[in-house]
Write an enzyme that holds these catalytic residues in place. Sequence first.
Site, PDB file in Angstrom:
ATOM      1  N   GLU A 302      38.196 -12.930   9.802  1.00 54.41           N
ATOM      2  CA  GLU A 302      37.384 -12.669  10.993  1.00 54.41           C
ATOM      3  C   GLU A 302      35.978 -13.245  10.860  1.00 54.41           C
ATOM      4  O   GLU A 302      34.989 -12.586  11.182  1.00 54.41           O
ATOM      5  CB  GLU A 302      37.341 -11.165  11.287  1.00 54.41           C
ATOM      6  CG  GLU A 302      38.725 -10.587  11.514  1.00 54.41           C
ATOM      7  CD  GLU A 302      38.736  -9.143  11.993  1.00 54.41           C
ATOM      8  OE1 GLU A 302      37.869  -8.363  11.573  1.00 54.41           O
ATOM      9  OE2 GLU A 302      39.630  -8.813  12.790  1.00 54.41           O
ATOM     10  N   ASP A 381      46.992  -4.501  12.303  1.00 52.34           N
ATOM     11  CA  ASP A 381      45.668  -3.904  12.212  1.00 52.34           C
ATOM     12  C   ASP A 381      45.639  -2.464  12.710  1.00 52.34           C
ATOM     13  O   ASP A 381      45.241  -2.214  13.844  1.00 52.34           O
ATOM     14  CB  ASP A 381      44.676  -4.755  13.026  1.00 52.34           C
ATOM     15  CG  ASP A 381      43.237  -4.342  12.804  1.00 52.34           C
ATOM     16  OD1 ASP A 381      43.007  -3.469  11.962  1.00 52.34           O
ATOM     17  OD2 ASP A 381      42.358  -4.902  13.475  1.00 52.34           O
ATOM     18  N   GLU A 409      39.905   4.171  15.490  1.00 50.17           N
ATOM     19  CA  GLU A 409      39.611   2.958  16.264  1.00 50.17           C
ATOM     20  C   GLU A 409      40.664   2.700  17.333  1.00 50.17           C
ATOM     21  O   GLU A 409      40.341   2.349  18.465  1.00 50.17           O
ATOM     22  CB  GLU A 409      39.519   1.756  15.313  1.00 50.17           C
ATOM     23  CG  GLU A 409      39.345   0.447  16.050  1.00 50.17           C
ATOM     24  CD  GLU A 409      39.214  -0.769  15.131  1.00 50.17           C
ATOM     25  OE1 GLU A 409      39.332  -0.614  13.910  1.00 50.17           O
ATOM     26  OE2 GLU A 409      38.995  -1.874  15.669  1.00 50.17           O
TER      27      GLU A 409
HETATM   28  C1  BDP Z   1      39.436  -4.313  12.661  1.00 54.99           C
HETATM   29  C2  BDP Z   1      38.140  -3.812  13.199  1.00 54.99           C
HETATM   30  C3  BDP Z   1      36.959  -4.561  12.661  1.00 54.99           C
HETATM   31  C4  BDP Z   1      37.025  -4.591  11.148  1.00 54.99           C
HETATM   32  C5  BDP Z   1      38.353  -5.177  10.709  1.00 54.99           C
HETATM   33  C6  BDP Z   1      38.533  -5.113   9.201  1.00 54.99           C
HETATM   34  O1  BDP Z   1      38.156  -3.907  14.600  1.00 54.99           O
HETATM   35  O2  BDP Z   1      35.809  -3.915  13.111  1.00 54.99           O
HETATM   36  O3  BDP Z   1      35.970  -5.322  10.628  1.00 54.99           O
HETATM   37  O4  BDP Z   1      39.396  -4.432  11.259  1.00 54.99           O
HETATM   38  O5  BDP Z   1      39.270  -4.250   8.752  1.00 54.99           O
HETATM   39  O6  BDP Z   1      40.392  -3.338  12.966  1.00 54.99           O
HETATM   40  O7  BDP Z   1      37.959  -5.907   8.474  1.00 54.99           O
END
Ligand code: BDP
Length: 714
Positions: A302, A381, A409
Amino acid sequence: MNYKLAGGFIALCLLLLTNAFAQTSPVEDGYRLWLKYDLIGDVAKRQAYARSAQFIASSGTDPILKTATRELQLGLQGLLGKAIPVLTSAGNRTGGIVLTVTTGTDSQSLAPEGYRISANNRTITISGKTSAGVLYGAFALLRQLQTQQPLEAISLTSSPKVQFRMLNHWDNVDGSVERGYAGMSLWKWYELPERVDPRYRDYARANASLGINGTVVNNVNASARFMTAEYLQKVAALADVFRPYGIKVYLSVYFAAPKTLGGLKTSDPLDPQVRKWWADKVKEIYQTIPDFGGLLVKANSEGEPGPQDYGRTHADGANMLAEAMKPYDGVIIWRAFVYKAADTSDRPTADRFKAAHEEFTPLDGQFDKKVIVQVKNGPIDFQPREPFSPLFGNMPKTPLGIEFQITQEYLGFATHMVYEAPLFKECLEADTYVNGKGSTVASIVDGSLHRYSKTLMAGVANAGSARNWTGHPMAQANWYAFGRLAWDHTLSSEAIAREWIAMTLTQDRQATSRIANLMMKSRDIYVDYNTPIGLSRPWSGVHFAPEPWQNRSSRPDWTAVYYHRADSLGLGFDRTASGSNALAQYRPDVRRQWEDPKTCPLPYLLWFHHVPWTQKLSSGKTLWTELCTRFYTGADSVRWMQQEWALVKPAVDPAIHADVSARLATQHKEAIWWRDAWVLYLQTFAKEPIPAPFKKPDRNLEEVQQLVNIYLLR
Ligand code: BDP
């Protein structure tokens, strides 16, 4: 020694202690979590307990042992309503509680942090090989009293199944919390290290009571600021508070820190200067925090920097840090949550589902002994329901830890009641079949299957500055359940729920059963109105509102349509051999359960298949009718939750009861909203009417979209 004076002094200390405690919680506001230690109402029971707890015998200066003693004193004082003296030795006295660190035969079968509680000759002994073991035993004994179990013939032996039991805080330098729904960060970076908020200690108590022994205090999307001398001092102040509770601090690192903080030209893990920079940095960390736990890394995920920026592998990056860590006890925890933007468009079989497996399995055997790879429970996720990650079982030479998300989340923030233990257990009990039947994810995570040298369970924390820590009062149960399962994943979700209810909400039998039932059903209810039959990721940008129509983003795998693939023919992501073939990442026995759409269990159906709208499912209904049934009954079930909760009113503290009632009302409103968004949107593809007996939504698709747009406004 003047015993009278000493006794008076002890009584005075206890009085001060009780007052201090009382002052922190004048009314029931959830602050005390499951460590309420309220007076046991049943006088006979109380007296029976008191006969076994006439004194506490504990000697030595070990800070963790002192914590155990202090907590027992505090707990017994509250539960029994009287001060319990602390002696350095029991001598000939019986009728008390003896704390002892022993390596004798008695403790041989225990793990280093395990405990044994036994009753003999009217004396209760809490023993462990280490003071941490005794501390966990002390909390276990208190739990016995809090849940009103008999003490006379007590015999409890318990060792943690997992070595590193950790919380991961996604907390930022500015006090915000990524995906936090309970106020701001607990850590007041601008006040530390001079001002140490008393709350840090209560945080440590809560964790220690569950056996949690590590905490990563900053976000995985890390700031290099935490690597500065200035911030290490602040972290050291937290470590000082946590140490007597057996908790180590860890930090998330920004992989590009050698460049941004160190002024180097590169952060290439094979560059000698970079390696030296990290070696010096780790040395500095240990000079500041001698028992520092280790480093957690999110790299090449990401948009975060990582070794791949220099053509190196995850193993190169992790091993470089492991080398820097070599002189010390700490570990390197390297996350497997990775996926590349290009993965989604450049190959017909590309699938984010497959990314972690594709990147990590070729590296099995290449990681240094100090490295643990931390894998999210599912391949995508933290969705409300995911199949287990296919990495589990496929890296026998690399210790794999599991990462769960406690913060909600994708489970309704702080307005939906979702008890997560069944979600955690579903994954832990899933069978990977790597060494034949019974090769559960739990047996991989606890190291028993592959004989891992290190084992880890991490939970993304849901605690924040909210007075009750977690926003939703019921979300405390998720913190609790995570900790209990990290200690012993064989505990049942319901047993954990009942324990938590008894310690936190009520001891009324009927109400306990009712609340436990509500909690046990809550996750399935949520899945029904939110992402039934294997749907995933229909979220808006903030992950709050339903936005299944979302089809534009800088990356295709950041759209909702990428995941559900609704079209005129049907719904779902084909991950069989005719699609992305992600199923090939699982063993044949697992594959067989999921690869045939006719026999694939409904909870996973749309994870693996693109199913025609009119296809008859194993339930006897067509896909469209089954979907509508789930969305409608799911939303209706929240009404049922409200009714059940109303019935326990007499047994629960009024403020807590009102708080949960209000949140359930919001949940109901939002559940209908989810239902409407999904059915109206999917109807544009399915072209079918809403089946009887369900009523068509009161609003149209455009109206729901307008509502969601509010949440997308800047
Ligand atoms: C996702 C979240 C994000 C996190 C990412 C992670 O939306 O904010 O940074 O996972 O785990 O679910 O690195």
